[in-house]
Write a protein that holds these residues in place. Structure first.
Motif, short mmCIF file in Angstrom:
data_model
loop_
_atom_site.label_atom_id
_atom_site.label_comp_id
_atom_site.label_asym_id
_atom_site.label_seq_id
_atom_site.Cartn_x
_atom_site.Cartn_y
_atom_site.Cartn_z
N ALA A 17 -42.02 -31.23 19.42
CA ALA A 17 -41.84 -32.51 20.13
C ALA A 17 -43.09 -33.36 20.02
CB ALA A 17 -41.49 -32.25 21.59
N SER A 21 -42.88 -37.10 18.18
CA SER A 21 -42.84 -38.19 19.16
C SER A 21 -44.27 -38.65 19.41
CB SER A 21 -42.17 -37.69 20.44
OG SER A 21 -42.50 -38.51 21.50
N ARG A 58 -50.89 -44.00 29.61
CA ARG A 58 -50.20 -42.89 30.28
C ARG A 58 -49.01 -42.40 29.48
NH1 ARG A 58 -53.61 -41.13 33.96
NH2 ARG A 58 -54.15 -42.59 35.60
N GLU A 86 -52.88 -34.94 28.39
CA GLU A 86 -53.04 -33.95 27.32
C GLU A 86 -51.69 -33.34 26.96
OE1 GLU A 86 -55.86 -31.12 28.71
OE2 GLU A 86 -57.50 -32.52 28.67
N ILE B 44 -36.24 -35.91 21.86
CA ILE B 44 -37.57 -35.44 21.43
C ILE B 44 -38.63 -36.01 22.36
CG2 ILE B 44 -39.20 -35.35 19.52
CD1 ILE B 44 -37.00 -35.79 17.61
N ASP B 45 -38.51 -37.32 22.66
CA ASP B 45 -39.50 -37.96 23.53
C ASP B 45 -39.54 -37.29 24.89
OD1 ASP B 45 -40.05 -39.71 21.54
OD2 ASP B 45 -38.98 -41.40 22.39
N LEU B 47 -38.57 -34.31 25.74
CA LEU B 47 -39.13 -32.96 25.60
C LEU B 47 -40.65 -33.03 25.56
CD1 LEU B 47 -38.19 -30.07 25.24
CD2 LEU B 47 -38.22 -30.41 22.79
N ARG B 48 -41.17 -34.02 24.81
CA ARG B 48 -42.63 -34.20 24.72
C ARG B 48 -43.21 -34.55 26.07
NH1 ARG B 48 -46.30 -38.63 24.95
NH2 ARG B 48 -45.08 -39.94 23.57
N PHE B 49 -42.56 -35.47 26.81
CA PHE B 49 -43.08 -35.86 28.13
C PHE B 49 -43.14 -34.64 29.06
CE2 PHE B 49 -40.99 -40.22 27.37
CZ PHE B 49 -42.10 -40.64 26.65
N THR B 51 -43.60 -31.53 28.28
CA THR B 51 -44.64 -30.56 27.94
C THR B 51 -46.04 -31.12 28.10
OG1 THR B 51 -44.38 -31.22 25.65
CG2 THR B 51 -43.26 -29.23 26.31
N GLN B 52 -46.16 -32.41 28.47
CA GLN B 52 -47.49 -32.97 28.64
C GLN B 52 -47.99 -32.76 30.05
OE1 GLN B 52 -47.17 -36.99 27.03
NE2 GLN B 52 -49.01 -36.52 25.86
N LYS B 53 -49.32 -32.74 30.19
CA LYS B 53 -49.93 -32.67 31.51
C LYS B 53 -49.68 -33.99 32.22
CE LYS B 53 -54.09 -30.50 32.75
NZ LYS B 53 -54.48 -29.18 32.65
N VAL B 55 -50.33 -36.66 35.69
CA VAL B 55 -51.21 -36.99 36.80
C VAL B 55 -50.36 -37.51 37.95
CG1 VAL B 55 -53.19 -38.34 37.51
CG2 VAL B 55 -52.95 -37.63 35.14
N LEU B 206 -43.29 -48.54 35.27
CA LEU B 206 -43.55 -47.26 34.60
C LEU B 206 -45.00 -47.14 34.12
CD1 LEU B 206 -40.35 -47.10 32.36
CD2 LEU B 206 -40.63 -46.30 34.68
N ALA B 207 -45.83 -48.14 34.38
CA ALA B 207 -47.15 -48.18 33.75
C ALA B 207 -48.00 -46.96 34.09
CB ALA B 207 -47.89 -49.45 34.18
N GLU B 208 -47.90 -46.43 35.32
CA GLU B 208 -48.76 -45.32 35.71
C GLU B 208 -48.07 -43.97 35.55
OE1 GLU B 208 -51.94 -44.71 36.85
OE2 GLU B 208 -52.35 -46.67 36.03
N LEU B 209 -46.82 -43.96 35.09
CA LEU B 209 -46.09 -42.71 34.98
C LEU B 209 -46.43 -42.02 33.67
CD1 LEU B 209 -44.40 -44.19 37.19
CD2 LEU B 209 -42.45 -42.98 36.33
N GLY B 210 -46.85 -40.76 33.76
CA GLY B 210 -47.11 -40.02 32.54
C GLY B 210 -46.50 -38.64 32.65
N LEU B 214 -42.66 -39.55 33.73
CA LEU B 214 -42.06 -40.46 32.77
C LEU B 214 -40.75 -39.87 32.24
CD1 LEU B 214 -42.37 -43.07 31.27
CD2 LEU B 214 -43.60 -41.89 29.51
#
Lengths: 189, 296
Positions: A17, A21, A58, A86, B44-45, B47-49, B51-53, B55, B206-210, B214
């Motif tokens: 992913a 992406s 972000r 990260e 895919i996106d 799934l990537r979000f 697995t990311q750390k 805040v 959505l600017a601060e969502l990670g 997200l």
């Protein structure tokens, strides 16, 4: 490109992913930004490979520094990089982030960007063509596959040194350290 | 069996919504003569979000995203999809109209806790736009309820003819036109994408969502897409007892909206309000009058 290989998706979904992406923050410091619009629009269409620009750090996991880095922009670059979640990957674009390029004797330009933040790869050239961006993306895929795109881990590990380098050129930094500094000092001592 | 549908229908809505997101990106790419991403790119996106750390900015920040996703899932339970509708006897259209406001409310709570000026501007635009489209939407829904003499969405679907030719049939013609005119605003697509507007206010709320926040916001966006399009198909195009035909009708409506999305630039928020309160409201009001006149 192994996006269609279902087995790999089952084996390591996170890694796959991240490969397909790549949402990019373009830090448009210099002339390199000229090469970006053709690569994300109809001519070269980077969205085929999942690479799209985002408006906020972000959302992003790819950081493209396109051009020379002056002291003023270095401050903004570091803050942007620290806000990205990260795992994150950075690519220096053009010869200026590598060794200063044509600004090699400038008094307020950073010559070696990787002293102040970790860089996973460079695209050489002045300026590189949009095709070079795609070659860089395929290289980045290989690096992610082999766990070699570990800039964010290096930043965590050697944060004290990076922070010291940043403070040497920028003076006192007005934001608190991203990671605790004491632990790293003990490890290095 | 009914319990099973309570779990299945939100999942179906999620799957269809994600498919719609992918379709939207592919359609936009093909209109611009690009090849475009694969249709499963939103998966895919997300799934990537995940697995990311990520805040967090506080408890309200966490709960707001969940509230908005949960609100969207609740609306799905009231909406007939093909022949499936888990909560058919309770509330009907009025509940749907109330519950549809939960999602923006949750997003507003999240954005407020993030304390980013861009988020605040996005939220204020989001609610101003909601003020704009709620007036014509309520008039349209009132016309539909007056036409069929019921507030139950299942009965409204049953009262309409089966088939493809029943798009906004005679007394509802004007209401249908008004509904089509406000559809892009309901979906937050161009020319009414003032809420996100990446080039002006960097994705707004959505600017601060990670990371996984997200991802949840994206899932909510997908379900919202399903809700708006499916509500249109149910009210104006007679729904369907066949899931496949229902899906085809939804895709037809979506492609029309995406075509508008690909063709027009973004309006300013004041221009959007001026448009929404002038033409769609006027037409919807005339449509309501027409329905009332034809009833006698």
């Amino acid at each position: 490109m192994d996006r269609n290989q279902f087995i790999k998706w089952i084996e390591s979904p996170g890694k796959m992913a991240h490969k397909y992406s790549l949402h990019a923050v373009y830090f448009s410091t210099g002339c390199g930004i000229i090469e970006v619009p053709p690569s994300i629009t109809a001519r070269w269409d980077a969205e085929r490979f999942g690479v799209i620009p985002t408006a906020t750090p972000r959302h992003a996991n790819l950081f493209l520094i396109t051009g020379y880095v002056s002291l003023k922009t270095l401050r903004a670059i570091i803050r942007t990089y620290e806000q990205m979640p990260e795992p994150k990957f950075t690519v220096g674009f053009g010869s200026c982030p590598i060794n200063g390029g044509m600004y090699y004797d400038s008094y307020n330009t950073i010559k070696h960007l990787d002293r102040y933040m970790p860089i996973d790869g460079y695209i050489a050239g002045c300026m590189p063509r949009p095709e070079a961006i795609f070659i860089a993306v395929t290289h980045l895929w290989t690096l992610i596959d082999k766990d070699m795109a570990d800039g964010y881990k290096r930043y965590r590990k050697y944060y004290a040194q990076y922070r010291a380098n940043q403070e040497r050129v920028l003076g006192r930094l007005e934001w608190p350290p991203l990671f605790p500094l004491e632990k790293v000092h003990e490890a290095s001592a | 069996m009914r319990i099973l549908w309570f779990i299945l229908s939100p999942l179906i809505a999620l799957a269809v919504g994600l498919f719609f997101l992918g379709l939207a990106r592919k359609f936009l790419a093909r209109t611009q003569w690009r090849y475009g991403p694969p249709i499963y790119q939103p998966l895919i996106d997300i799934l990537r979000f995940f697995t990311q750390k990520s805040v967090s900015h506080g408890a309200v920040f966490d709960l707001g995203v969940i509230l908005s996703l949960a609100g969207s899932f609740i609306v799905v339970l009231f909406l007939p999809f093909g022949g499936i509708c888990p909560l058919q006897s309770s509330g009907g259209l009025l509940v749907i109209l109330y519950m549809m406001l939960l999602a923006p409310l949750g997003l507003a709570l999240t954005a407020g806790e993030a304390a980013n000026p861009n988020s605040s501007i996005g939220v204020s635009r989001m609610f101003t736009l909601a003020l704009g489209y709620e007036v014509p939407l309520l008039l349209v829904v009132l016309a539909v309820m007056a036409r069929y003499d019921t507030i139950s969405i299942v009965e409204i679907v049953a009262a309409q003819r089966e088939g493809v030719s029943n798009l906004a049939t005679f007394p509802l013609v004007l209401a249908g036109i008004a509904y089509i005119m406000i559809l892009p605003a309901l979906l937050g697509l161009r020319p009414f994408d003032v809420m996100q507007a990446p080039q002006e206010i960097s994705s707004g709320p959505l600017a601060e969502l990670g990371g996984r926040y997200l991802a949840l916001a994206q899932l909510q966006h997908a379900v919202n897409m399903f809700i708006v399009v499916s509500l249109f198909v149910n009210l104006m195009w007679g729904g369907s007892s066949n899931v496949l035909i229902f899906l085809l009708k939804m895709i037809a409506v979506l492609l029309f909206v995406l075509w508008i999305n690909a063709s027009f630039p973004r309006l300013r928020i004041d221009q959007a309000i001026r448009y929404l309160w002038r033409w769609p409201t006027l037409i919807a009001f005339l449509g309501l009058l027409l329905v009332e006149v034809m009833r006698k």
